[in-house]
Design a protein around this motif. Structure first.
Motif, PDB file in Angstrom:
ATOM      1  N   PHE A 128      -7.511  -5.194   5.321  1.00  0.00           N
ATOM      2  CA  PHE A 128      -6.982  -3.994   4.689  1.00  0.00           C
ATOM      3  C   PHE A 128      -7.250  -2.732   5.504  1.00  0.00           C
ATOM      4  O   PHE A 128      -6.320  -1.992   5.842  1.00  0.00           O
ATOM      5  CB  PHE A 128      -7.557  -3.847   3.278  1.00  0.00           C
ATOM      6  CG  PHE A 128      -6.794  -2.884   2.431  1.00  0.00           C
ATOM      7  CD1 PHE A 128      -5.689  -3.303   1.722  1.00  0.00           C
ATOM      8  CD2 PHE A 128      -7.162  -1.555   2.365  1.00  0.00           C
ATOM      9  CE1 PHE A 128      -4.968  -2.422   0.954  1.00  0.00           C
ATOM     10  CE2 PHE A 128      -6.438  -0.661   1.599  1.00  0.00           C
ATOM     11  CZ  PHE A 128      -5.340  -1.097   0.887  1.00  0.00           C
ATOM     12  N   ALA A 129      -8.529  -2.543   5.853  1.00  0.00           N
ATOM     13  CA  ALA A 129      -8.898  -1.308   6.545  1.00  0.00           C
ATOM     14  C   ALA A 129      -8.161  -1.132   7.885  1.00  0.00           C
ATOM     15  O   ALA A 129      -7.607  -0.053   8.148  1.00  0.00           O
ATOM     16  CB  ALA A 129     -10.407  -1.240   6.727  1.00  0.00           C
ATOM     17  N   LEU A 154      -4.581  -0.259   7.201  1.00  0.00           N
ATOM     18  CA  LEU A 154      -4.499   1.072   6.608  1.00  0.00           C
ATOM     19  C   LEU A 154      -4.504   2.137   7.695  1.00  0.00           C
ATOM     20  O   LEU A 154      -3.749   3.107   7.650  1.00  0.00           O
ATOM     21  CB  LEU A 154      -5.680   1.270   5.657  1.00  0.00           C
ATOM     22  CG  LEU A 154      -5.687   2.517   4.794  1.00  0.00           C
ATOM     23  CD1 LEU A 154      -4.545   2.465   3.793  1.00  0.00           C
ATOM     24  CD2 LEU A 154      -7.009   2.656   4.054  1.00  0.00           C
ATOM     25  N   PRO A 163      -1.931   3.313   1.621  1.00  0.00           N
ATOM     26  CA  PRO A 163      -2.510   2.159   0.921  1.00  0.00           C
ATOM     27  C   PRO A 163      -1.442   1.223   0.352  1.00  0.00           C
ATOM     28  O   PRO A 163      -1.611   0.004   0.365  1.00  0.00           O
ATOM     29  CB  PRO A 163      -3.327   2.778  -0.215  1.00  0.00           C
ATOM     30  CG  PRO A 163      -3.307   4.230  -0.041  1.00  0.00           C
ATOM     31  CD  PRO A 163      -2.356   4.593   1.033  1.00  0.00           C
ATOM     32  N   PHE A 164      -0.335   1.807  -0.117  1.00  0.00           N
ATOM     33  CA  PHE A 164       0.701   0.984  -0.739  1.00  0.00           C
ATOM     34  C   PHE A 164       1.464   0.179   0.311  1.00  0.00           C
ATOM     35  O   PHE A 164       1.786  -0.983   0.099  1.00  0.00           O
ATOM     36  CB  PHE A 164       1.655   1.847  -1.553  1.00  0.00           C
ATOM     37  CG  PHE A 164       0.975   2.568  -2.670  1.00  0.00           C
ATOM     38  CD1 PHE A 164       0.828   1.952  -3.901  1.00  0.00           C
ATOM     39  CD2 PHE A 164       0.456   3.833  -2.494  1.00  0.00           C
ATOM     40  CE1 PHE A 164       0.179   2.592  -4.939  1.00  0.00           C
ATOM     41  CE2 PHE A 164      -0.192   4.486  -3.526  1.00  0.00           C
ATOM     42  CZ  PHE A 164      -0.337   3.871  -4.755  1.00  0.00           C
ATOM     43  N   LYS A 174      -0.695  -2.678   1.217  1.00  0.00           N
ATOM     44  CA  LYS A 174      -0.701  -3.718   0.189  1.00  0.00           C
ATOM     45  C   LYS A 174       0.605  -4.515   0.223  1.00  0.00           C
ATOM     46  O   LYS A 174       0.587  -5.749   0.192  1.00  0.00           O
ATOM     47  CB  LYS A 174      -0.891  -3.093  -1.185  1.00  0.00           C
ATOM     48  CG  LYS A 174      -0.912  -4.139  -2.256  1.00  0.00           C
ATOM     49  CD  LYS A 174      -0.852  -3.540  -3.638  1.00  0.00           C
ATOM     50  CE  LYS A 174      -0.472  -4.597  -4.636  1.00  0.00           C
ATOM     51  NZ  LYS A 174       0.885  -5.088  -4.503  1.00  0.00           N
TER      52      LYS A 174
END
Ligand SMILES: Nc1ncnc2c1ncn2[C@@H]1O[C@H](COP(=O)(O)OP(=O)(O)O)[C@@H](O)[C@H]1O
Ligand SMILES: [Mg+2]
Lengths: 241, 468
Positions: free
Chosen positions: B248-249, B252, B262-263, B266
């Motif tokens: 994730f990071a 991002l 963030p979206f 995701k």
């Protein structure tokens, strides 16, 4: 005393179902407030309105000084919420979900905070597992974490203990009791009356969308009454009118 | 045993009808009927410019496409069972607690989908055509035959995708091998016969000359595809916990230049890990467009010079706009409801992801332009396709918010969508036919697109987010 939640004449109808009618309620800072009621009495609807997830048909409410109708996103930015049903998104892992929440809520130092929670709720072994493969209990732990990780002034929890085993329930009850001692406020809905009596400082009873009673738990115990029997007699009386 | 099937149909009806009232939903087939009925009166007119066989070709292509789309939407195997039903706890999911096998539930689900969409789309269309036949001078026998062959076309699309997606769920290399074999078979057929292989499409053959043998073979092929798919269907292996390294990071950071990092992060992980990026690209994008290309190629001589490329670019644009449904299909607002996220933010982020995905149609149109020897018009064709795609998606976002898959069955919604998109298609087809470089004018579509997106955000923020 500061008022944290102020609901005035809140009503909600879904089609021809009156889910909640004319509820007026206030919760003070530092309270651990329990919203009690049988299934279908409107508890979830109440929490959804207080957090701007659904609009009241009539009435208004302010939470932490913010109008929930005018600024629903603002309210959700300030509080922590554990919804009744929702689960974390399927294709993120547990830690990734928390990083997502952190990015949305602009929480710093997320790695360290997340690790504390993985450790505290004992699910560090599930850190890198996809959310869709987590058990119900573990998902609830994750939802619990996302609601408290930014240490909100107010947390609203719909049925907090429902998927936890006895050991977890104990841990969580202690955490909630300790949280309000720090001057924060918690609003829970539950139909487990023993738990409410054990940890809540104030409570309200809903039945078929109507508020039957609201007051401090101490008032009850001073009269030598117990919450479960008080609740049952009130609801039974209401059922017969 | 039949109970499960009946209840699934009832459930599907209720899911759709509770969203916007039974009436609006019940009118949906009526509208399809109306379109076919009125469209039939155009046939004598079109006959003047197009030979009759070509008209049959277009209609069959449409039904084949419809089957492919329905199949692609409903049948990505386990994923659909999990994501579409996992949380909503509909019958397909809860029936698991009954003493019924997964294969049985799944075949019921597939048959239900087929029957359901047949009554929603195929039958009303055929019926409209039949009722118009006394006025248009087409014989009743011919219309009945058309209904039969259209149904077969639809089933070919559906069973074909069902079969391929069942293979896909088992083994990707085998899928590629099968696709390669089909490609070589079609190519071989084309070179040997010296005509477009589409002319050998069984329902089309059947339509131009009916024989029982042909009908029998068609049905046998369909049954085979369906049977193999059911046998291959692999109930989810329980107890497998998938783990991933935290991505994730890093993602991002890479997406920090986008409006809603963030979206986008995701959505990317979602699309990638669920396999829907590859699956949807094949089944809902490349496959239908490949089929369309063959059918359109036959009509080439009837278009103005270079017209084929631009028709194809526009079609690609419209199909590309449905990528919005890929990224909204399984993502309800529910999980975001406990975060400080507005519906408009989510719509914006879905459109960002959509914009990134437009690399696919852009590349695709460019490739087609190059391969068909029209490199000179590559830029106008790509611009036209992508502008149309963005415009169509903005109409969709305005009309349906985050639930395009559900709301499309609302007659009012579908009607407005068809009108708004239809006008633009007609205008820009004519413009591109007039002069290929005029297709560049389609960039002015950014204005309505921008306005519609703004309206979409305001509109969907003002209502309670739907839980579907
Ligand atoms: N989205 C909805 N649409 C229609 N009716 C609803 C909806 N949500 C809740 N209800 C109805 O409102 C009433 C209160 O529900 P709820 O707030 O979920 O109660 P509780 O949480 O106390 O069990 C119930 O009768 C329920 O059926
Ligand atoms: Mg509830």
């Amino acid at each position: 005393m500061t008022t944290i939640i102020e609901a005035r004449d809140l009503s909600k109808t879904y089609g021809d179902v009156q889910a909640l009618s004319h509820v007026t309620l206030s919760v003070e800072k530092g309270a651990l407030f329990g919203l009690l009621g049988p299934n279908g009495s409107g508890k979830t609807t109440m929490i959804k309105m207080l957090t701007g997830q659904t609009r009241p048909t009539v009435g208004s409410a302010t939470v932490l000084g913010v109008d929930v109708i005018r600024d629903p996103v603002g309210v959700r930015g300030l509080v922590g919420i554990i919804p009744e049903q929702e689960t974390p998104p399927s294709f993120l892992t547990a830690i990734e979900y928390l990083e997502f929440v952190a990015a949305v809520r602009k929480i710093t130092d997320i790695e360290k905070k997340a690790d504390w929670w993985f450790d505290f709720l004992d699910f560090a072994d599930k850190k890198n597992v996809l959310c869709k493969d987590l058990s119900r209990g573990t998902r609830q732990k994750l939802m619990f974490t996302q609601a408290f990780i930014h240490e909100p002034e107010l947390a609203l929890i719909d049925e907090p203990l429902i998927n936890f085993d006895p050991i977890m329930q104990d841990l969580v009850k202690d955490y909630l009791a300790g949280y309000v001692k720090k001057g924060k406020t918690i609003f829970i809905s539950t139909h487990i009356l023993e738990v409410a009596e054990e940890i809540c400082s104030g409570f309200a009873i809903l039945h078929k969308g109507t508020l039957l009673h609201t007051g401090p738990v101490t008032g009850l115990t001073a009269r030598g009454e117990h919450l479960p029997s008080f609740f049952l007699s009130l609801v039974r009386k209401d059922r017969h009118v | 045993m039949f109970d499960l099937f009946i209840n699934m149909v009832k459930e599907e009806w209720r899911v759709h009808s509770t969203m916007f009232g039974s009436l609006s939903f019940a009118l949906f087939p009526v509208m399809i009927f109306g379109i076919a009925f009125m469209g039939s009166f155009l046939i004598p007119l079109m006959r003047k410019t197009l030979p009759a066989g070509n008209l049959a070709l277009i209609v069959h292509a449409n039904y084949l496409m419809l089957g492919i789309m329905v199949g692609g939407f409903g049948l990505l195997g386990n994923e659909v069972m999990n994501r579409r039903f996992g949380q909503a706890s509909l019958l397909a999911y809860s029936a698991r607690s009954l003493p019924l096998s997964e294969k049985f539930i799944f075949s019921n689900f597939v048959v239900k989908d087929t029957v359901y969409y047949f009554f929603l789309w195929v039958l009303p269309f055929g019926f409209g055509y039949i009722l118009a036949s006394p006025f248009t001078g087409v014989s009743l026998a011919a219309t009945l035959l058309l209904l039969l062959t259209l149904t077969l076309s639809f089933l070919f699309g559906l069973c074909g995708v069902f079969f391929l997606s069942a293979v896909y769920a088992r083994s990707r290399p085998v899928l590629w091998l099968i696709l390669l074999a089909i490609g070589m078979g079609v190519g071989g057929l084309a070179t040997m016969s010296g005509t477009n292989p589409v002319l050998f499409f069984p329902p089309l053959l059947l339509n131009s000359a009916f024989t029982w043998t042909n009908l029998f073979i068609s049905c046998a092929v369909l049954a085979l595809l369906f049977g193999v798919a059911i046998v291959l269907f692999n109930p989810e292996s329980v107890g497998s916990e998938k783990t991933y390294r935290n991505s994730f990071a890093p993602l991002l950071r890479r997406f920090s230049f986008l409006p809603n990092p963030p979206f986008a992060t995701k959505d990317t992980l979602d699309l990638y890990r669920s396999g829907s990026l590859v699956g949807q690209t094949i089944f809902s994008f490349l496959l239908p467009l490949g089929v369309i290309w063959f059918f359109l190629a036959l009509l080439g001589p009837f278009f103005p010079p270079h017209g084929l490329l631009f028709i194809f670019a526009i079609t690609t644009g419209v199909i590309a706009s449905t990528m919005y449904t890929w990224i909204t299909m399984f993502d309800t607002f529910g999980p975001y409801a406990c975060l400080p996220v507005a519906v408009s933010t989510l719509i914006g982020s879905k459109l960002t992801t959509f914009a990134i995905l437009q690399v696919l149609p852009a590349t695709f149109i460019a490739a087609v332009a190059t391969l068909s020897g029209e490199v000179t018009y590559l830029v106008p064709a790509v611009v036209l396709g992508i502008s149309v795609s963005f415009y169509a998606v903005s109409v969709m976002a305005w009309l349906c918010g985050l639930s395009p898959n559900v709301l499309v069955y609302d007659v009012k919604v579908l009607f407005v969508y068809l009108v708004l998109v239809g006008i633009v298609l007609v205008v820009f087809t004519s413009v591109a036919f007039a002069d290929p470089y005029f297709a560049l004018l389609s960039v002015i579509l950014v204005i309505p697109t921008w306005l519609l997106v703004r309206k979409a955000k305001a509109r969907w923020d003002a209502v309670d987010p739907a839980g579907f």
